[in-house]
Scaffold this motif. Structure first.
Motif, PDB file in Angstrom:
ATOM      1  N   LYS A   2       0.849  -1.187   0.000  1.00  0.00           N
ATOM      2  CA  LYS A   2       0.000   0.000   0.000  1.00  0.00           C
ATOM      3  C   LYS A   2       0.889   1.243   0.000  1.00  0.00           C
ATOM      4  CE  LYS A   2      -3.523   2.197   2.815  1.00  0.00           C
ATOM      5  NZ  LYS A   2      -4.245   2.136   4.070  1.00  0.00           N
ATOM      6  N   ILE A   3       0.740   2.097  -0.998  1.00  0.00           N
ATOM      7  CA  ILE A   3       1.539   3.326  -1.072  1.00  0.00           C
ATOM      8  C   ILE A   3       0.726   4.471  -0.493  1.00  0.00           C
ATOM      9  CG2 ILE A   3       2.643   4.988  -2.589  1.00  0.00           C
ATOM     10  CD1 ILE A   3       3.294   2.703  -4.459  1.00  0.00           C
ATOM     11  N   ILE A   4       1.265   5.122   0.514  1.00  0.00           N
ATOM     12  CA  ILE A   4       0.604   6.245   1.174  1.00  0.00           C
ATOM     13  C   ILE A   4       1.341   7.519   0.783  1.00  0.00           C
ATOM     14  CG2 ILE A   4       0.021   7.291   3.394  1.00  0.00           C
ATOM     15  CD1 ILE A   4      -0.095   4.429   4.515  1.00  0.00           C
ATOM     16  N   ILE A   5       0.592   8.521   0.359  1.00  0.00           N
ATOM     17  CA  ILE A   5       1.187   9.803  -0.032  1.00  0.00           C
ATOM     18  C   ILE A   5       0.591  10.893   0.845  1.00  0.00           C
ATOM     19  CG2 ILE A   5       1.424  11.482  -1.907  1.00  0.00           C
ATOM     20  CD1 ILE A   5       1.171   9.118  -3.843  1.00  0.00           C
ATOM     21  N   PHE A  13       7.551   6.013   1.051  1.00  0.00           N
ATOM     22  CA  PHE A  13       8.568   6.929   0.544  1.00  0.00           C
ATOM     23  C   PHE A  13       8.233   8.326   1.052  1.00  0.00           C
ATOM     24  CE2 PHE A  13       8.056   3.564  -2.620  1.00  0.00           C
ATOM     25  CZ  PHE A  13       9.326   3.034  -2.590  1.00  0.00           C
ATOM     26  N   PRO A  14       8.803   8.739   2.188  1.00  0.00           N
ATOM     27  CA  PRO A  14       8.496  10.067   2.737  1.00  0.00           C
ATOM     28  C   PRO A  14       8.965  11.185   1.806  1.00  0.00           C
ATOM     29  CG  PRO A  14       9.670   8.707   4.332  1.00  0.00           C
ATOM     30  CD  PRO A  14       9.707   7.995   3.029  1.00  0.00           C
ATOM     31  N   GLU A  86       9.340  20.413  10.387  1.00  0.00           N
ATOM     32  CA  GLU A  86       8.027  19.919   9.996  1.00  0.00           C
ATOM     33  C   GLU A  86       7.866  19.990   8.485  1.00  0.00           C
ATOM     34  OE1 GLU A  86       4.633  21.524  11.930  1.00  0.00           O
ATOM     35  OE2 GLU A  86       5.250  20.751  13.879  1.00  0.00           O
ATOM     36  N   CYS A  87       7.016  19.116   7.978  1.00  0.00           N
ATOM     37  CA  CYS A  87       6.647  19.176   6.570  1.00  0.00           C
ATOM     38  C   CYS A  87       5.809  20.435   6.356  1.00  0.00           C
ATOM     39  CB  CYS A  87       5.852  17.936   6.189  1.00  0.00           C
ATOM     40  SG  CYS A  87       6.836  16.414   6.278  1.00  0.00           S
ATOM     41  N   TRP A  88       5.623  20.814   5.089  1.00  0.00           N
ATOM     42  CA  TRP A  88       4.841  22.006   4.783  1.00  0.00           C
ATOM     43  C   TRP A  88       4.184  21.841   3.431  1.00  0.00           C
ATOM     44  CZ3 TRP A  88       7.598  26.642   2.338  1.00  0.00           C
ATOM     45  CH2 TRP A  88       8.722  26.238   1.636  1.00  0.00           C
ATOM     46  N   GLY A  92       4.597  18.539  -0.519  1.00  0.00           N
ATOM     47  CA  GLY A  92       3.623  17.569  -1.016  1.00  0.00           C
ATOM     48  C   GLY A  92       2.810  16.890   0.066  1.00  0.00           C
ATOM     49  N   CYS A  93       3.121  17.153   1.322  1.00  0.00           N
ATOM     50  CA  CYS A  93       2.369  16.533   2.408  1.00  0.00           C
ATOM     51  C   CYS A  93       1.092  17.325   2.680  1.00  0.00           C
ATOM     52  CB  CYS A  93       3.224  16.474   3.670  1.00  0.00           C
ATOM     53  SG  CYS A  93       4.613  15.354   3.493  1.00  0.00           S
TER      54      CYS A  93
END
Length: 172
Positions: A2-5, A13-14, A86-88, A92-93
């Motif tokens: 299962k690929i989670i984006i 793949f973060p 943190e991501c932003w 792409g998150c």
């Protein structure tokens, strides 16, 4: 498989943010800091900093790359400290990413109250918080040291200004 984006804590793949932190995330799924970040001594003295491992990024060192992205030299070594990134929206998150905690709305039950000790206003929680829980972001104006000194001097001369609350950031 299962690929989670869009959620780095669950993704196979973060996003690119993980390259800067070497895929070390500061948070656990429920939005609290990991134990290693809670136990980290953020106020190291100069002597203690010398004992911190130096950067081993080589040509991929973000500090060297930021100096001149067109002519990146290999890292000559600098203190490598823990940090929270943190991501932003540009990586792409989505807002549900487990590595986006501070950017979300306040989720804790908070109360602003006037202290009985005459110290002014305060903030407290109305619930028991787990260790490492994010409460809220304290926001204010960032001032250069000279401007802060000028404001403090003006505050001393003005009887209506009773308190200033400067917070020293790590840099000028």
């Amino acid at each position: 498989m299962k690929i989670i984006i869009g959620d780095c804590l669950e993704a196979t793949f973060p996003c690119a943010c993980t390259r800067e932190t070497k895929a070390v995330f500061a948070y656990i799924r429920v939005g609290c800091l990991k134990e290693e970040f809670l136990q980290y001594d953020w106020d190291k003295t100069e002597d203690e900093e010398k004992q911190i491992p130096f950067c081993a990024s080589g040509w991929h060192c973000p500090i060297e790359r930021s100096k001149n992205p067109h002519e990146c030299k290999g890292c000559i070594g600098h203190v490598s400290r823990k940090f929270i990134k943190e991501c932003w929206h540009k990586c792409g998150c989505n807002m549900g990413c487990g590595n986006r905690v501070i950017q979300r709305v306040i989720t804790r039950k908070l109360q602003i109250f006037f202290t009985h000790e005459g110290k002014g206003w305060g903030l407290r929680t109305r619930e028991q918080l787990p260790a490492g829980a994010f409460v809220c972001e304290y926001v204010g104006k960032i001032l250069a040291n000279m401007e802060q000194d000028e404001r403090n001097n003006n505050a001393k001369a003005d009887p209506t200004i009773t308190h200033t609350y400067p917070i020293l950031l790590d840099g000028d």
